[in-house]
Enzyme design. Sequence first.
Site, PDB file in Angstrom:
ATOM      1  N   GLU A 544       0.849  -1.184   0.000  1.00 42.91           N
ATOM      2  CA  GLU A 544       0.000   0.000   0.000  1.00 42.91           C
ATOM      3  C   GLU A 544       0.889   1.239   0.000  1.00 42.91           C
ATOM      4  OE1 GLU A 544      -3.462  -0.615   2.177  1.00 42.91           O
ATOM      5  OE2 GLU A 544      -4.380   1.231   1.476  1.00 42.91           O
ATOM      6  N   GLU A 808      -2.354   0.227  13.299  1.00 38.23           N
ATOM      7  CA  GLU A 808      -3.460   0.677  12.452  1.00 38.23           C
ATOM      8  C   GLU A 808      -4.794   0.509  13.182  1.00 38.23           C
ATOM      9  OE1 GLU A 808      -3.934  -1.783   8.969  1.00 38.23           O
ATOM     10  OE2 GLU A 808      -5.042  -0.206   7.932  1.00 38.23           O
TER      11      GLU A 808
HETATM   12  C1  BGC Z   1      -5.328   2.586   4.426  1.00 39.11           C
HETATM   13  C2  BGC Z   1      -5.807   3.650   5.347  1.00 39.11           C
HETATM   14  C3  BGC Z   1      -6.772   4.482   4.599  1.00 39.11           C
HETATM   15  C4  BGC Z   1      -7.920   3.565   4.341  1.00 39.11           C
HETATM   16  C5  BGC Z   1      -9.124   4.180   3.757  1.00 39.11           C
HETATM   17  C6  BGC Z   1      -6.492   1.723   4.137  1.00 39.11           C
HETATM   18  O1  BGC Z   1      -6.194   0.646   3.361  1.00 39.11           O
HETATM   19  O2  BGC Z   1      -4.251   1.900   4.960  1.00 39.11           O
HETATM   20  O3  BGC Z   1      -4.966   4.175   6.209  1.00 39.11           O
HETATM   21  O4  BGC Z   1      -7.103   5.693   5.150  1.00 39.11           O
HETATM   22  O5  BGC Z   1      -7.537   2.450   3.597  1.00 39.11           O
HETATM   23  O6  BGC Z   1     -10.093   3.946   4.600  1.00 39.11           O
END
Ligand code: BGC
Length: 954
Positions: A544, A808
Amino acid sequence: MIRFNTGRVSFSRIHSMESKQKDVSPTRKRGKLPPSLERRANGLALLLALLASCPALAGALQSALPRCEYLENPLGLDVAQPRLSWIVESGQRDQKQSAYRILVASNQAMLARGQGDRWDSGKVASSDTTAIPYGGKPLTSHHRCFWKVQVWDKDDNPSAWSAPALWSMGLLEPGAWQAEWIGCDKWRRLDAPPASGPGAKPPTALILPPPIYLRKDFRLPKAVKQATLYATALGLCDVYLNGARVNESRFDPGWTDYTKRVYYRAYDVTDRLHVGANALGAVLADGWYGSYLGWRGVRDNYGKKPRFRGQLHIEYVDGSFEDVGTGPAWKASLGPIREADFLMGEAYDARLEQAGWNAPAFDDSAWSPVVTGAELHPVVQHHPGPAVGVCGLFRPKRITEPKKGTYVLDLGQNFAGVARLQVAGEPGRKITLRFAERLNPDGTIYTANLRTARATDTYFCRGSQTEVWEPRFTFHGFQYVEVTGLADPPTPATITGIALGSDTPSCGSFTCSDPMLNRLHTNIYWTQRSNYLDIPTDCPQRDERLGWTGDAQVFMRAATLNADVQAFFTKWLVDLEDGQRTDGEFPRVAPLKVVRDNGGPGWADVGAIGPWTLYEVYGDRRLLERHYPGMTRLVDYRLKQCTPDRLPPAEFHCFGDWLSVNADTPKDVIFTAYFARSARLTSLAALALGKSEEAAKYQALFQQIRAAFNKAYVAADGRIKGDTQTAYVLALAFDLLDGPKQKLAAAHLVEDIERRGGHLSTGFLGTKDLMLTLAKIGRNDLAYRLIEQDTFPSWGFTIKQGATTIWERWDGWTPEKGFQDPGLNSFSQCPLAGVYQWMVENIGGIRADGPGYSKILIAPEPGGKLTHAAVSYRSIHGRIESRWQREGAWFTLAVVIPANTTAEVHLPGRMQTPIAKSGKALAQAEGVKLLRQEVGRAVLSVGSGHYVFTSTLE
Ligand code: BGC
């Protein structure tokens, strides 16, 4: 002597924290306490020692930290009127700058003689110390500007001149870039379909296109006076001159939307050139241009043909000029780097090294011709932000062997970066490094959360006694390194963890009596370092690593308190602007790619919240001016989107209060709250920019949205639709409720936290403002309860599970369930780290009371189990410090207020006296004015300087 910025990232003000690096910060040199004392931070003696430890501060006003465009000695600028800044320091109380004079010269000797041939501002009566626009003769490409500043104190006494500083201009005029884009595509499979697709397995080793090596010999006929190398790439480039790498920084020229713009960096290479034979070289890798980006398993996201462009501008001693640039005469080859991909890793075969390839007299007859021209035509500009460099080194703390021949080295800290490998092995021995943030119960590395990121580096030995290698064009997010293929078991010297991040100088410190909170601060700090890598990313480890706008929005303000992120965000706000849709919506990620361009509430709002936050912290008006139109376009777009009564349309995109704990906040509540927030900030921005009509228009809109919010979602008893902590937090934080409803809503928020046994339930959006809202409603007691909590869900809980960064999600790993869904389980993500703002503003009590901390509020709120705390923040006006200590009923507060600012100090307790030096009563102390006595505290106005106050707490 000026130290030129050679593109080298020195991290001279690196936060020492867990890494073994020394803190050689100017502030430390100027009298910050040594770490041993810092940690103890107890006793009045210590507080007084603070005053005695500032010898350099004794005396009149002096300027320090000269910067240009918020960078130290930047090279290659392309703004017509660069802005100059400095801070002023004084050992005296209540000191102010009454005037300044800036001299800018075309060479160092002239500057030393006091001749400002480019600009002599003359003595300007002003207290300004930031963003003073250069006002001298017009500047053209390659101009070097040596400058210094003199300041006058409040009694008109002049200071000595500052140390000389430098900036240089880059390639300004159209046509200044003569060099051509070059590359060589013959080793790339241009017709190949994407190497994998959604959900695909990570590619096995050595199937990705390798970086290419580029070189060119050239001769210089005469002696060189000065030379600058400008380099950029559609891809990543390392540049070499006469056998040595020019850039110590990584991942140049950074990530932008290459369809629109690409940045160059400039390096001073004067000392590296010789009369006669010279050679330029470059290694060109795919980087963000061509690497895998995101989770869709797609490469070549911007283009299939990476390109390099370099131009060496030489000024000879006799006054003549010459440029040596990339073009058809360059040669290309493969080299030892066989693969380089951000997500997949790097492979290096040391047997393929070609000694001397980047030096003169190398036989390149077997090398291939290059091609010129590029598939994209972005504007090429100077990179306005800091480079990526080394921000910490970590040595293995523990080595285990969970499977025969598979070793795991624990570096003790989760971070973003690479592992430096030191080995011995016969030629061709293959050593494989894999990376992880956590371990499985059996001691092997846990990689499920990396999703399709292969995150594997491979090294093939040359066959020498000792071989040392570290990759240049990849990075990983990790604490553990798995090593296989070694001839002998590893030692601590086998692996060194090299933390990489944007060179945003550390500017804050936090210590207190609770080790868990100190660890929390360390975890926040390393989460920021790991995710601020040219752009603010969501996470550094899985497939990501994108510039998620919501993540940036909720953490940005806290980030400013850890590091100077002014130039970093100046750069990223342009990425964001580049991603704004024509209808006004801001994207989900910036730079744009891979992910859709509709950010939605809480994410897109960074377009309004970002510029305003930077204005609040740094007072940067030019930046606010630049982004104001984007702010209005966002708010106008929301207005178009919503119903005539200012409520959300039937359908809209919103991520919601992402990863909240069994508490779904309705998306229409979030939409409306953020719509109101952005309208309000746009109104404030208009006001700050002197656009009073527009300010009134957006303020009126804010009031309409606020009324709609109340009508649609707030019941008579103050319950807000959804009845979640986040719903109450957004309403209270964004001032959406009237007096009586505020109280009722606050009570519901408190009730919910109590009902959950002193636990939060907030996700990305709610956590940003939860603690600040508790402070705002006068319930810091509850905020302390949350921050001292160590059962699920809480920050303390993650620390009990061994977290060294901010997770997270609150339940990334729990004793009952083990690891959460690997699809979304990063152990290094910024959003839940926003709590640092509350820690600085409430434990330390340091708050801005005017744009750029021109006015400061010191209002510590001692609470919880804490007996002492020491918090500092180096604002653009200088270092602010607040240290307090409780001993029985005694409360002692030591504060440092930078010169040229004033502060209001809220001293809790009663019977307050300043005891510093004077021992006089409050009202008679120098530089202190008792403004009023409130219940439970005295409100004082102080000028700059060091003060110690005592009081007794109830
Ligand atoms: C990311 C987040 C992002 C989110 C959207 C995720 O996959 O890691 O930090 O804000 O997607 O909701």
